[in-house]
Design a protein around this motif. Sequence first.
Motif, PDB file in Angstrom:
ATOM      1  N   GLY A 100       0.782  -1.224   0.000  1.00 33.93           N
ATOM      2  CA  GLY A 100       0.000   0.000   0.000  1.00 33.93           C
ATOM      3  C   GLY A 100       0.812   1.271   0.000  1.00 33.93           C
ATOM      4  O   GLY A 100       0.530   2.198   0.788  1.00 33.93           O
ATOM      5  N   PHE A 101       1.825   1.385  -0.864  1.00 37.17           N
ATOM      6  CA  PHE A 101       2.567   2.630  -0.985  1.00 37.17           C
ATOM      7  C   PHE A 101       1.678   3.676  -1.663  1.00 37.17           C
ATOM      8  O   PHE A 101       0.892   3.362  -2.554  1.00 37.17           O
ATOM      9  CB  PHE A 101       3.837   2.425  -1.816  1.00 37.17           C
ATOM     10  N   GLY A 102       1.836   4.922  -1.260  1.00 35.50           N
ATOM     11  CA  GLY A 102       1.064   5.997  -1.872  1.00 35.50           C
ATOM     12  C   GLY A 102       0.212   6.779  -0.898  1.00 35.50           C
ATOM     13  O   GLY A 102      -0.413   7.766  -1.265  1.00 35.50           O
ATOM     14  N   GLY A 103       0.147   6.331   0.355  1.00 37.08           N
ATOM     15  CA  GLY A 103      -0.552   7.120   1.355  1.00 37.08           C
ATOM     16  C   GLY A 103      -1.993   6.701   1.582  1.00 37.08           C
ATOM     17  O   GLY A 103      -2.482   5.732   0.987  1.00 37.08           O
ATOM     18  N   PRO A 104      -2.698   7.439   2.444  1.00 40.83           N
ATOM     19  CA  PRO A 104      -4.055   7.072   2.861  1.00 40.83           C
ATOM     20  C   PRO A 104      -5.044   6.920   1.720  1.00 40.83           C
ATOM     21  O   PRO A 104      -5.887   6.028   1.745  1.00 40.83           O
ATOM     22  CB  PRO A 104      -4.453   8.230   3.786  1.00 40.83           C
ATOM     23  N   MET A 105      -4.966   7.785   0.700  1.00 40.32           N
ATOM     24  CA  MET A 105      -5.939   7.715  -0.381  1.00 40.32           C
ATOM     25  C   MET A 105      -5.822   6.393  -1.143  1.00 40.32           C
ATOM     26  O   MET A 105      -6.825   5.842  -1.605  1.00 40.32           O
ATOM     27  CB  MET A 105      -5.760   8.898  -1.335  1.00 40.32           C
ATOM     28  N   VAL A 106      -4.602   5.885  -1.275  1.00 42.73           N
ATOM     29  CA  VAL A 106      -4.407   4.595  -1.935  1.00 42.73           C
ATOM     30  C   VAL A 106      -5.023   3.480  -1.091  1.00 42.73           C
ATOM     31  O   VAL A 106      -5.712   2.584  -1.609  1.00 42.73           O
ATOM     32  CB  VAL A 106      -2.907   4.333  -2.180  1.00 42.73           C
ATOM     33  N   HIS A 107      -4.785   3.520   0.235  1.00 41.29           N
ATOM     34  CA  HIS A 107      -5.351   2.495   1.120  1.00 41.29           C
ATOM     35  C   HIS A 107      -6.877   2.501   1.046  1.00 41.29           C
ATOM     36  O   HIS A 107      -7.515   1.445   0.946  1.00 41.29           O
ATOM     37  CB  HIS A 107      -4.921   2.758   2.566  1.00 41.29           C
ATOM     38  N   ILE A 108      -7.457   3.692   1.085  1.00 39.16           N
ATOM     39  CA  ILE A 108      -8.918   3.810   1.067  1.00 39.16           C
ATOM     40  C   ILE A 108      -9.489   3.296  -0.249  1.00 39.16           C
ATOM     41  O   ILE A 108     -10.485   2.569  -0.281  1.00 39.16           O
ATOM     42  CB  ILE A 108      -9.336   5.270   1.311  1.00 39.16           C
ATOM     43  N   ALA A 109      -8.841   3.662  -1.351  1.00 40.48           N
ATOM     44  CA  ALA A 109      -9.310   3.213  -2.662  1.00 40.48           C
ATOM     45  C   ALA A 109      -9.226   1.689  -2.782  1.00 40.48           C
ATOM     46  O   ALA A 109     -10.132   1.046  -3.341  1.00 40.48           O
ATOM     47  CB  ALA A 109      -8.486   3.878  -3.767  1.00 40.48           C
ATOM     48  N   MET A 110      -8.157   1.104  -2.259  1.00 38.08           N
ATOM     49  CA  MET A 110      -8.015  -0.350  -2.309  1.00 38.08           C
ATOM     50  C   MET A 110      -9.106  -1.036  -1.497  1.00 38.08           C
ATOM     51  O   MET A 110      -9.706  -2.030  -1.946  1.00 38.08           O
ATOM     52  CB  MET A 110      -6.633  -0.760  -1.795  1.00 38.08           C
ATOM     53  N   MET A 111      -9.390  -0.515  -0.314  1.00 39.60           N
ATOM     54  CA  MET A 111     -10.423  -1.138   0.519  1.00 39.60           C
ATOM     55  C   MET A 111     -11.800  -1.019  -0.120  1.00 39.60           C
ATOM     56  O   MET A 111     -12.590  -1.967  -0.083  1.00 39.60           O
ATOM     57  CB  MET A 111     -10.413  -0.496   1.920  1.00 39.60           C
ATOM     58  N   GLU A 112     -12.075   0.136  -0.726  1.00 37.38           N
ATOM     59  CA  GLU A 112     -13.378   0.293  -1.362  1.00 37.38           C
ATOM     60  C   GLU A 112     -13.526  -0.674  -2.533  1.00 37.38           C
ATOM     61  O   GLU A 112     -14.577  -1.298  -2.719  1.00 37.38           O
ATOM     62  CB  GLU A 112     -13.565   1.728  -1.844  1.00 37.38           C
ATOM     63  N   ALA A 113     -12.459  -0.825  -3.328  1.00 33.23           N
ATOM     64  CA  ALA A 113     -12.529  -1.703  -4.492  1.00 33.23           C
ATOM     65  C   ALA A 113     -12.587  -3.177  -4.099  1.00 33.23           C
ATOM     66  O   ALA A 113     -13.280  -3.979  -4.741  1.00 33.23           O
ATOM     67  CB  ALA A 113     -11.321  -1.458  -5.397  1.00 33.23           C
ATOM     68  N   ASP A 114     -11.878  -3.548  -3.037  1.00 31.09           N
ATOM     69  CA  ASP A 114     -11.738  -4.964  -2.681  1.00 31.09           C
ATOM     70  C   ASP A 114     -12.818  -5.475  -1.737  1.00 31.09           C
ATOM     71  O   ASP A 114     -13.110  -6.680  -1.728  1.00 31.09           O
ATOM     72  CB  ASP A 114     -10.366  -5.210  -2.041  1.00 31.09           C
ATOM     73  N   LEU A 115     -13.387  -4.582  -0.918  1.00 33.82           N
ATOM     74  CA  LEU A 115     -14.250  -5.051   0.170  1.00 33.82           C
ATOM     75  C   LEU A 115     -15.706  -4.644   0.041  1.00 33.82           C
ATOM     76  O   LEU A 115     -16.543  -5.109   0.819  1.00 33.82           O
ATOM     77  CB  LEU A 115     -13.712  -4.533   1.518  1.00 33.82           C
ATOM     78  N   VAL A 116     -16.030  -3.756  -0.912  1.00 33.26           N
ATOM     79  CA  VAL A 116     -17.385  -3.218  -1.015  1.00 33.26           C
ATOM     80  C   VAL A 116     -17.923  -3.452  -2.424  1.00 33.26           C
ATOM     81  O   VAL A 116     -17.226  -3.222  -3.410  1.00 33.26           O
ATOM     82  CB  VAL A 116     -17.412  -1.702  -0.704  1.00 33.26           C
ATOM     83  N   GLY A 117     -19.148  -3.884  -2.533  1.00 35.21           N
ATOM     84  CA  GLY A 117     -19.786  -4.025  -3.842  1.00 35.21           C
ATOM     85  C   GLY A 117     -19.882  -5.462  -4.315  1.00 35.21           C
ATOM     86  O   GLY A 117     -19.324  -6.383  -3.719  1.00 35.21           O
ATOM     87  N   GLU A 118     -20.569  -5.643  -5.419  1.00 39.78           N
ATOM     88  CA  GLU A 118     -20.870  -6.979  -5.911  1.00 39.78           C
ATOM     89  C   GLU A 118     -19.638  -7.727  -6.405  1.00 39.78           C
ATOM     90  O   GLU A 118     -19.579  -8.951  -6.335  1.00 39.78           O
ATOM     91  CB  GLU A 118     -21.903  -6.882  -7.042  1.00 39.78           C
ATOM     92  N   ASP A 119     -18.663  -7.015  -6.948  1.00 40.20           N
ATOM     93  CA  ASP A 119     -17.483  -7.664  -7.504  1.00 40.20           C
ATOM     94  C   ASP A 119     -16.338  -7.734  -6.500  1.00 40.20           C
ATOM     95  O   ASP A 119     -15.183  -7.875  -6.877  1.00 40.20           O
ATOM     96  CB  ASP A 119     -17.015  -6.909  -8.760  1.00 40.20           C
ATOM     97  N   SER A 120     -16.649  -7.618  -5.219  1.00 40.09           N
ATOM     98  CA  SER A 120     -15.615  -7.614  -4.186  1.00 40.09           C
ATOM     99  C   SER A 120     -15.885  -8.734  -3.195  1.00 40.09           C
ATOM    100  O   SER A 120     -16.722  -9.600  -3.409  1.00 40.09           O
ATOM    101  CB  SER A 120     -15.616  -6.264  -3.457  1.00 40.09           C
ATOM    102  N   LYS A 121     -15.166  -8.667  -2.060  1.00 39.58           N
ATOM    103  CA  LYS A 121     -15.370  -9.651  -0.997  1.00 39.58           C
ATOM    104  C   LYS A 121     -16.699  -9.426  -0.274  1.00 39.58           C
ATOM    105  O   LYS A 121     -17.132 -10.271   0.504  1.00 39.58           O
ATOM    106  CB  LYS A 121     -14.207  -9.575   0.010  1.00 39.58           C
ATOM    107  N   GLU A 122     -17.300  -8.254  -0.469  1.00 40.14           N
ATOM    108  CA  GLU A 122     -18.607  -7.899   0.095  1.00 40.14           C
ATOM    109  C   GLU A 122     -18.638  -8.013   1.619  1.00 40.14           C
ATOM    110  O   GLU A 122     -19.496  -8.664   2.194  1.00 40.14           O
ATOM    111  CB  GLU A 122     -19.714  -8.778  -0.508  1.00 40.14           C
ATOM    112  N   TRP A 123     -17.697  -7.340   2.261  1.00 38.96           N
ATOM    113  CA  TRP A 123     -17.710  -7.312   3.719  1.00 38.96           C
ATOM    114  C   TRP A 123     -18.852  -6.446   4.229  1.00 38.96           C
ATOM    115  O   TRP A 123     -19.315  -6.630   5.342  1.00 38.96           O
ATOM    116  CB  TRP A 123     -16.380  -6.777   4.233  1.00 38.96           C
ATOM    117  N   THR A 124     -19.237  -5.455   3.445  1.00 37.87           N
ATOM    118  CA  THR A 124     -20.342  -4.582   3.822  1.00 37.87           C
ATOM    119  C   THR A 124     -20.856  -3.893   2.567  1.00 37.87           C
ATOM    120  O   THR A 124     -20.348  -4.152   1.463  1.00 37.87           O
ATOM    121  CB  THR A 124     -19.894  -3.544   4.877  1.00 37.87           C
ATOM    122  N   ASP A 125     -21.846  -3.021   2.695  1.00 37.45           N
ATOM    123  CA  ASP A 125     -22.356  -2.316   1.523  1.00 37.45           C
ATOM    124  C   ASP A 125     -21.768  -0.909   1.439  1.00 37.45           C
ATOM    125  O   ASP A 125     -21.087  -0.439   2.353  1.00 37.45           O
ATOM    126  CB  ASP A 125     -23.881  -2.274   1.518  1.00 37.45           C
TER     127      ASP A 125
END
Length: 466
Positions: A36-61
């Motif tokens: 996760g190099f690149g700072g907080p915005m990179v971390h947040i973007a990765m979590m949104e892409a990987d953990l939220v939504g139909e094409d992700s792990k769907e930890w929450t909505d």
Amino acid sequence: MAETTSDATTAGYAGEATPSKLVEIARYYLFIGIVGFGGPMVHIAMMEADLVGEDSKEWTDQSVFMEGLAICNMLPGPASTQLGIFMGWIYAGTKGALVAGFFFMLPTFVLVVFFSWLYFAYQQVPAVEAVFYGINPVVIGLIVGACYSMTRSAFDEGRTDAELEVGSDTWNVDYLLVVLLVATTLVQAVLGPNPVLLFVLSGLVGVLVYRSDWVRQNARRVTPWAVVGGLAGVGFLVRDRFLEFLGPAVRSAVETSPIWGLLLVLWANPWVQLFAFMVYTGSFIYGGGLVLIPFIETYVVSEFGWMTGREFVDGIAIGQLSPGPVVMTTAFVGYKLMLDVSGGIVAIAVIGALVATIGAFGPSFAFIIGFFPYFAKIRENEIVQTALIAVNAAVIGAILGATVILAEESFLVDQPSIPVPVADVVFDLFAVALAIVTYWLFVRGVHAASLIAGGGVIGVGAFFIL
């Protein structure tokens, strides 16, 4: 997928922990912690892409994720780390939050401790000294560059008193926020007060100016609290003179009391000092990781003398080179303190880094696990929102004010005594130029790690040539 609803954050619902969930959380956040190099915005973007939504792990909505992100941005501490803790909490409860935070921070902690060992073991080696000769002004430029972006975001939240064209950008200018930013910068640079006082005072000024109608309507209810707060603030500022005013007899009675003696014994222990200070810092670094700069400079460098200003700036560079939050620089501070206390025992220094990390990040876990529903309600309060607009400006001013002090050791060839004639101040023009170039490149999108690495290379050449 965790059994959550869109109002999970306000209702305080958390997921149920299972072994498979905890393993999944550990693997994911260890992965982010490493790449996760690149700072907080990179971390947040990765979590949104990987953990939220139909094409992700769907930890929450999406609604829960955005509510969590909004509240984490409001809380003191590193927002992306707290969002990671929040996602673990939503998915697998308290155990999930602890596992997420631990594995998110583990790679950064290991890197910072390793670089701390290298730095203090070989600090006096000319080649290492040359590298940090170039890195030091680069960090100053990075801090000012980050404040540039923070200032634009802070001004966008205020009123539109004027618009200013800066290059290709249009800035929204709020005169009150400009005054608060400049005032806190000067006060922090000249007087070096507790940054929390500046934040509180700025928040009060913001409410008085922006919500003057509300203040007048609630004058009777607000006045007693304002008086108590004002007296407490004045008492803190004049506490030493107040003790002198009490006289030798009263001071002697206080200083010989068992409670006072116990407090002195506890505070004399460097482990207690380190942990207590880091808990305090982690509880008030509102606005992102760089807010630790005025706290560390005011106390660790100026008051406690645990390290020099140059060492602290080098520690920020080490924190910037890692993929995790800048707040992990606190591990560098803990390492240095316990290295000195132990007489150079590395194992004790590593434990010091761990204690500092636990203290600095502990409040983030407490905010999410224990008080998240409460903060969710507070965020909706219009008066709190108004105060935070002014606090944002004060945060930037406090960072800039502390940076002015830290820059002295990078920009001045010989530290003069104060006061001193201007003619006696000799600037290191190479360091000043490098900081300016770094600022210019950083605000145009060049990555911080690349600039730090480049500064180290340039510093080696300049150190042995100039």
